[in-house]
Design a protein around this motif. Structure first.
Motif, PDB file in Angstrom:
ATOM      1  N   GLN A  15       0.819  -1.296   0.190  1.00 38.62           N
ATOM      2  CA  GLN A  15      -0.228   0.056   0.065  1.00 38.62           C
ATOM      3  C   GLN A  15       0.967   1.226   0.087  1.00 38.62           C
ATOM      4  OE1 GLN A  15      -2.274  -1.404   3.748  1.00 38.62           O
ATOM      5  NE2 GLN A  15      -4.283  -0.986   2.317  1.00 38.62           N
ATOM      6  N   ALA A  16       1.979   1.367   0.767  1.00 37.18           N
ATOM      7  CA  ALA A  16       2.771   2.566   0.802  1.00 37.18           C
ATOM      8  C   ALA A  16       3.384   2.579  -0.605  1.00 37.18           C
ATOM      9  CB  ALA A  16       3.930   2.233   1.979  1.00 37.18           C
ATOM     10  N   GLN A  17       3.866   1.473  -1.117  1.00 39.01           N
ATOM     11  CA  GLN A  17       4.540   1.663  -2.610  1.00 39.01           C
ATOM     12  C   GLN A  17       3.420   2.193  -3.552  1.00 39.01           C
ATOM     13  OE1 GLN A  17       7.999   1.123  -2.264  1.00 39.01           O
ATOM     14  NE2 GLN A  17       7.875  -0.520  -3.865  1.00 39.01           N
ATOM     15  N   CYS A  18       2.112   1.799  -3.364  1.00 39.14           N
ATOM     16  CA  CYS A  18       1.008   2.347  -4.244  1.00 39.14           C
ATOM     17  C   CYS A  18       1.016   4.006  -3.917  1.00 39.14           C
ATOM     18  CB  CYS A  18      -0.106   1.744  -4.215  1.00 39.14           C
ATOM     19  SG  CYS A  18      -0.058   0.156  -4.764  1.00 39.14           S
ATOM     20  N   LEU A  19       0.998   4.336  -2.592  1.00 40.17           N
ATOM     21  CA  LEU A  19       0.963   5.615  -2.485  1.00 40.17           C
ATOM     22  C   LEU A  19       2.029   6.309  -2.909  1.00 40.17           C
ATOM     23  CD1 LEU A  19       0.075   8.387  -0.390  1.00 40.17           C
ATOM     24  CD2 LEU A  19       1.458   7.074   1.287  1.00 40.17           C
ATOM     25  N   GLY A  20       3.474   5.824  -2.605  1.00 41.47           N
ATOM     26  CA  GLY A  20       4.373   6.639  -3.540  1.00 41.47           C
ATOM     27  C   GLY A  20       4.155   6.862  -4.721  1.00 41.47           C
ATOM     28  N   LYS A  21       3.884   5.725  -5.317  1.00 42.74           N
ATOM     29  CA  LYS A  21       3.737   6.050  -6.926  1.00 42.74           C
ATOM     30  C   LYS A  21       2.841   6.983  -7.245  1.00 42.74           C
ATOM     31  CE  LYS A  21       5.483   1.349  -7.748  1.00 42.74           C
ATOM     32  NZ  LYS A  21       4.895  -0.059  -8.430  1.00 42.74           N
ATOM     33  N   SER A  22       1.615   6.960  -6.570  1.00 36.50           N
ATOM     34  CA  SER A  22       0.307   8.113  -6.849  1.00 36.50           C
ATOM     35  C   SER A  22       1.217   9.486  -6.710  1.00 36.50           C
ATOM     36  CB  SER A  22      -0.662   7.937  -6.169  1.00 36.50           C
ATOM     37  OG  SER A  22      -0.557   8.232  -4.552  1.00 36.50           O
ATOM     38  N   ILE A  23       1.946   9.754  -5.595  1.00 30.46           N
ATOM     39  CA  ILE A  23       2.625  10.878  -5.239  1.00 30.46           C
ATOM     40  C   ILE A  23       3.376  11.322  -6.203  1.00 30.46           C
ATOM     41  CG2 ILE A  23       4.291  12.164  -3.790  1.00 30.46           C
ATOM     42  CD1 ILE A  23       3.154  10.614  -1.282  1.00 30.46           C
ATOM     43  N   GLN A  24       4.569  10.303  -6.665  1.00 27.66           N
ATOM     44  CA  GLN A  24       5.360  10.718  -7.732  1.00 27.66           C
ATOM     45  C   GLN A  24       4.785  11.193  -9.114  1.00 27.66           C
ATOM     46  OE1 GLN A  24       7.589   7.091  -8.913  1.00 27.66           O
ATOM     47  NE2 GLN A  24       9.650   8.083  -7.829  1.00 27.66           N
ATOM     48  N   LEU A 103      -4.635   7.523  -1.759  1.00 29.25           N
ATOM     49  CA  LEU A 103      -4.485   7.940  -3.234  1.00 29.25           C
ATOM     50  C   LEU A 103      -4.229   9.330  -3.363  1.00 29.25           C
ATOM     51  CD1 LEU A 103      -3.835   6.530  -5.958  1.00 29.25           C
ATOM     52  CD2 LEU A 103      -6.598   7.223  -6.323  1.00 29.25           C
ATOM     53  N   VAL A 104      -2.946   9.661  -3.681  1.00 32.10           N
ATOM     54  CA  VAL A 104      -3.006  11.276  -4.169  1.00 32.10           C
ATOM     55  C   VAL A 104      -2.979  11.407  -5.508  1.00 32.10           C
ATOM     56  CG1 VAL A 104      -0.882  12.871  -4.244  1.00 32.10           C
ATOM     57  CG2 VAL A 104      -1.345  11.572  -2.104  1.00 32.10           C
ATOM     58  N   THR A 105      -4.063  12.319  -6.075  1.00 29.26           N
ATOM     59  CA  THR A 105      -4.338  12.614  -7.326  1.00 29.26           C
ATOM     60  C   THR A 105      -3.876  13.929  -7.893  1.00 29.26           C
ATOM     61  OG1 THR A 105      -6.593  13.432  -6.735  1.00 29.26           O
ATOM     62  CG2 THR A 105      -6.183  11.172  -7.101  1.00 29.26           C
ATOM     63  N   ASP A 106      -3.177  14.683  -7.121  1.00 30.66           N
ATOM     64  CA  ASP A 106      -2.712  15.974  -7.499  1.00 30.66           C
ATOM     65  C   ASP A 106      -1.540  16.548  -6.928  1.00 30.66           C
ATOM     66  OD1 ASP A 106      -2.905  18.398  -9.079  1.00 30.66           O
ATOM     67  OD2 ASP A 106      -4.841  19.040  -8.431  1.00 30.66           O
ATOM     68  N   SER A 107      -1.032  17.644  -7.500  1.00 31.01           N
ATOM     69  CA  SER A 107       0.134  18.165  -6.738  1.00 31.01           C
ATOM     70  C   SER A 107      -0.262  18.575  -5.001  1.00 31.01           C
ATOM     71  CB  SER A 107       0.592  19.315  -7.522  1.00 31.01           C
ATOM     72  OG  SER A 107       1.465  20.106  -6.897  1.00 31.01           O
ATOM     73  N   LEU A 108       1.173  18.342  -4.623  1.00 29.82           N
ATOM     74  CA  LEU A 108       0.995  18.753  -3.000  1.00 29.82           C
ATOM     75  C   LEU A 108       1.704  20.217  -2.986  1.00 29.82           C
ATOM     76  CD1 LEU A 108       1.577  15.270  -1.375  1.00 29.82           C
ATOM     77  CD2 LEU A 108      -0.490  16.573  -1.560  1.00 29.82           C
ATOM     78  N   SER A 109       1.835  20.902  -3.850  1.00 32.56           N
ATOM     79  CA  SER A 109       2.490  22.118  -3.732  1.00 32.56           C
ATOM     80  C   SER A 109       1.670  23.088  -2.902  1.00 32.56           C
ATOM     81  CB  SER A 109       2.874  22.493  -5.129  1.00 32.56           C
ATOM     82  OG  SER A 109       1.652  22.835  -5.763  1.00 32.56           O
ATOM     83  N   GLU A 110       0.308  22.989  -3.211  1.00 33.16           N
ATOM     84  CA  GLU A 110      -0.420  24.090  -2.470  1.00 33.16           C
ATOM     85  C   GLU A 110      -0.505  23.945  -1.056  1.00 33.16           C
ATOM     86  OE1 GLU A 110      -5.197  24.816  -2.066  1.00 33.16           O
ATOM     87  OE2 GLU A 110      -4.439  24.417  -4.028  1.00 33.16           O
ATOM     88  N   VAL A 111      -0.453  22.386  -0.436  1.00 33.43           N
ATOM     89  CA  VAL A 111      -0.341  22.143   1.072  1.00 33.43           C
ATOM     90  C   VAL A 111       1.337  22.770   1.481  1.00 33.43           C
ATOM     91  CG1 VAL A 111      -0.197  20.192   2.531  1.00 33.43           C
ATOM     92  CG2 VAL A 111      -1.803  19.983   0.679  1.00 33.43           C
TER      93      VAL A 111
END
Length: 226
Positions: A15-24, A103-111
């Motif tokens: 799951q952590a790998q999937c999270l990382g890939k969605s972030i990437q 699941l991350v679907t967008d940029s986190l730059s705003e955060v």
């Protein structure tokens, strides 16, 4: 430097790998690190850096391991890993901690941008009143916690260090998951953060912290097939 990390057990590494890939996909400028609260299986090959709890030498881990379940232990390790990442690399200015099943679907730059003005950024589990006729209502969140520990932003500051030290010690007493006794693991501590610390931002952006318990107040749409 900005860093994104998660904390998981060995059986949550995929799951952590999937999270990382969605972030990437949307956040190539940020490093993603997996904090592991047990031993990395020899057969597992990670696409991302993995830091074991043994590497960070947490003074509380032995006690937490004795008293917490696996689920409780994963959440209880979050402040220890956050503190470690700040101390390990003095160039790290901002951290975002995200649960491995997100699941991350967008940029986190705003955060990260919002952390320019805030020391700590919290996201609420709910942000609208719930009809009392529903089985799941506001009282449930008094047990679970008002804010999600699955998505937190922290900026390097004396306030942040004080918060993390407080969270690590108080989680030893309040880190249990027992709703009948009003214990919501690590999230109960977060109820007090806006009261105890300065420059705490509560982000009500509906795009953050989307989960089954707050779908009634979210408007989800599909764009370009996703």
């Amino acid at each position: 430097m900005n860093l994104i990390f998660t904390v998981c057990s060995a059986n949550q590494l995929h799951q952590a790998q999937c999270l990382g890939k969605s972030i990437q996909k949307q956040n190539t400028d940020y490093e993603f690190v997996i904090g592991l609260m047990d031993v990395l299986p020899a057969s597992f090959s990670s696409a991302f850096r993995v830091v074991s709890i043994k590497e960070i030498a947490s003074p509380f881990f032995a006690q937490m391991k004795e008293q917490f379940t696996c689920t409780e232990l994963v959440t209880a390790c979050k402040p220890a890993f956050a503190s470690y990442f700040f101390k390990e690399n003095p160039t790290v200015e901002k951290l975002i901690c995200i649960d491995p099943w997100i699941l991350v679907t967008d940029s986190l730059s705003e955060v990260f941008g919002k952390l320019e003005q805030a020391n700590i950024l919290l996201t609420p589990n709910i942000s609208a009143a719930i009809d009392l006729k529903r089985k799941c209502n506001e009282m449930q969140f008094l047990n679970e916690g008002l804010y999600s520990s699955g998505f937190i932003g922290i900026k390097r500051s004396e306030t942040a260090f004080a918060f993390l030290a407080w969270w690590q010690t108080h989680i030893l007493k309040y880190g249990y998951l027992d709703y009948e006794k009003g214990m919501g693991s690590d999230q109960l501590c977060l109820n007090f953060v806006p009261l105890f610390y300065d420059k705490v931002s509560i982000d009500f952006d509906p795009a953050y912290n989307v989960a089954f318990w707050n779908l009634s107040e979210k408007n989800i749409t599909y764009k370009d097939g996703t």
